[in-house]
Design a protein around this motif. Sequence first.
Motif, mmCIF file in Angstrom:
data_model
loop_
_atom_site.group_PDB
_atom_site.id
_atom_site.type_symbol
_atom_site.label_atom_id
_atom_site.label_comp_id
_atom_site.label_asym_id
_atom_site.label_seq_id
_atom_site.Cartn_x
_atom_site.Cartn_y
_atom_site.Cartn_z
ATOM 1 N N MET A 1 0.980 -1.323 -0.028
ATOM 2 C CA MET A 1 -0.058 -0.009 -0.034
ATOM 3 C C MET A 1 0.834 1.401 -0.035
ATOM 4 S SD MET A 1 -2.833 1.205 2.935
ATOM 5 C CE MET A 1 -4.098 0.184 2.477
ATOM 6 N N VAL A 2 0.402 2.282 -0.724
ATOM 7 C CA VAL A 2 1.261 3.576 -0.699
ATOM 8 C C VAL A 2 1.153 4.202 0.577
ATOM 9 C CG1 VAL A 2 1.018 5.837 -1.700
ATOM 10 C CG2 VAL A 2 0.682 4.170 -3.170
ATOM 11 N N ARG A 3 2.279 4.676 0.863
ATOM 12 C CA ARG A 3 2.403 5.337 2.330
ATOM 13 C C ARG A 3 2.830 6.821 2.009
ATOM 14 N NH1 ARG A 3 6.252 2.753 6.132
ATOM 15 N NH2 ARG A 3 4.511 2.956 7.740
ATOM 16 N N ILE A 4 1.976 7.711 2.588
ATOM 17 C CA ILE A 4 2.223 9.185 2.493
ATOM 18 C C ILE A 4 2.526 9.872 3.886
ATOM 19 C CG2 ILE A 4 1.107 11.337 2.048
ATOM 20 C CD1 ILE A 4 -0.406 9.852 -0.286
ATOM 21 N N ALA A 5 3.407 10.585 4.087
ATOM 22 C CA ALA A 5 3.739 11.331 5.228
ATOM 23 C C ALA A 5 3.630 12.770 5.051
ATOM 24 C CB ALA A 5 5.066 10.966 6.014
ATOM 25 N N ALA A 6 3.162 13.511 6.149
ATOM 26 C CA ALA A 6 3.085 15.000 5.954
ATOM 27 C C ALA A 6 3.868 15.639 7.099
ATOM 28 C CB ALA A 6 1.703 15.684 5.947
ATOM 29 N N ILE A 7 4.627 16.473 7.156
ATOM 30 C CA ILE A 7 5.591 17.221 7.863
ATOM 31 C C ILE A 7 5.481 18.555 8.071
ATOM 32 C CG2 ILE A 7 7.616 16.625 6.662
ATOM 33 C CD1 ILE A 7 9.409 16.627 8.914
ATOM 34 N N GLY A 8 5.082 19.146 9.156
ATOM 35 C CA GLY A 8 5.140 20.573 8.959
ATOM 36 C C GLY A 8 3.822 21.287 9.914
ATOM 37 N N ASP A 9 3.332 22.154 9.357
ATOM 38 C CA ASP A 9 2.474 22.960 10.066
ATOM 39 C C ASP A 9 0.869 22.326 10.693
ATOM 40 O OD1 ASP A 9 1.491 22.890 7.317
ATOM 41 O OD2 ASP A 9 0.241 24.653 7.605
ATOM 42 N N ASN A 10 0.654 22.838 11.719
ATOM 43 C CA ASN A 10 -1.024 22.638 12.266
ATOM 44 C C ASN A 10 -1.385 23.655 12.874
ATOM 45 O OD1 ASN A 10 -0.539 22.307 15.313
ATOM 46 N ND2 ASN A 10 1.200 21.210 14.493
ATOM 47 N N ASP A 11 -2.566 23.731 13.193
ATOM 48 C CA ASP A 11 -3.093 24.905 13.923
ATOM 49 C C ASP A 11 -4.736 24.497 14.321
ATOM 50 O OD1 ASP A 11 -5.143 26.086 12.211
ATOM 51 O OD2 ASP A 11 -3.584 26.979 11.107
ATOM 52 N N ALA A 117 6.864 12.459 0.799
ATOM 53 C CA ALA A 117 6.430 13.203 2.113
ATOM 54 C C ALA A 117 5.750 14.777 1.619
ATOM 55 C CB ALA A 117 7.965 13.783 2.853
ATOM 56 N N HIS A 118 4.988 14.999 2.348
ATOM 57 C CA HIS A 118 4.333 16.420 1.877
ATOM 58 C C HIS A 118 4.736 17.554 2.893
ATOM 59 C CE1 HIS A 118 1.470 19.240 0.196
ATOM 60 N NE2 HIS A 118 1.193 19.693 1.571
ATOM 61 N N THR A 229 -5.077 14.184 -5.209
ATOM 62 C CA THR A 229 -4.057 14.333 -6.476
ATOM 63 C C THR A 229 -2.838 13.581 -6.296
ATOM 64 O OG1 THR A 229 -4.828 16.256 -7.302
ATOM 65 C CG2 THR A 229 -2.755 15.661 -8.192
ATOM 66 N N LEU A 230 -2.375 13.734 -5.006
ATOM 67 C CA LEU A 230 -1.043 13.062 -4.484
ATOM 68 C C LEU A 230 -1.280 11.625 -4.492
ATOM 69 C CD1 LEU A 230 1.783 13.508 -3.743
ATOM 70 C CD2 LEU A 230 1.030 13.576 -1.283
ATOM 71 N N VAL A 231 -2.376 11.280 -3.755
ATOM 72 C CA VAL A 231 -2.850 9.757 -3.762
ATOM 73 C C VAL A 231 -3.065 9.363 -5.250
ATOM 74 C CG1 VAL A 231 -4.692 8.169 -3.200
ATOM 75 C CG2 VAL A 231 -3.727 9.789 -1.501
#
Length: 287
Positions: A1-11, A117-118, A229-231
Amino acid sequence: MVRIAAIGDNDVDCYLSNGLMYPGGNCYNVSIFARRFGVESAYIGAMANDPAGRHMRNVLLKERVDIERLRTADGITAYCVIGHVDGDRVFLNNDFGVSRFIPDIDDFEFLSGYDVAHVGQSSALDQWLPEIAERTALSYDFAVRHEAEHIGKVAPLCQLASVSTSHLSHKDAVDLALTIKGAGAQWVLATRGRDGAILLKGDAQYDIQAASVEAVDTLGAGDTFIARTLVGLMTGEKPNDTLSAAAKAAAGTCSFHGAVGYGVPIDVPVQLDMAQAALKQSSPAAE
């Protein structure tokens, strides 16, 4: 399965209209949407151990997003105060809180186990993009930052480069996307709000109209489009099918309040009376 990580902002996005705060932030949202679209996802970021941070953390767990690399830091969780004037969002004030952090070698090694990674430009992680791109494919959201020098540094690292162009004509949006592609990005997604989106790869250009929706709130629609789109790209879906699915998903996000939902009463140290006064000054009636 494709694995996508996101690193960075939140609020947490604090809505004056209903007194609720909603989890948000480009990278936070992408991690949740990617999981909703059927792939494994992870979120790397920093939050405080306060009501907002605990709520955001619980939402990630409920959505089954991996939070192994989520930090808890002293301070306050980032927030943004949002008002509405004639149905349009007005960003009144914000505090980055503890959301901006310095990634370490364990973060980079963790990312090496993911297919992509996004990172969003508002995450203040640009100086570490080469480290990330050495270990996995990079997705980057330029948002409304269009300076040539910035594009020249970041685009060559990108598997997918996204950019917000809702304020531009179709021609100018295409020209900007071509500039980013020419600088080295493999795929370029230009989101155009109610006018749809444009996707470029090589000599191919794909256009999609926005899906029809009775919009309740547009916050998070662009992040939805990026994640879907990334998926699609990472799973080998046909570009036109990807864009069609992304447009429908973005329309779905516009059907509820907040980027990902989960509104709870505002519980961050923001002076709501001052925000209300700022909103009144933003209203056409105040002019």
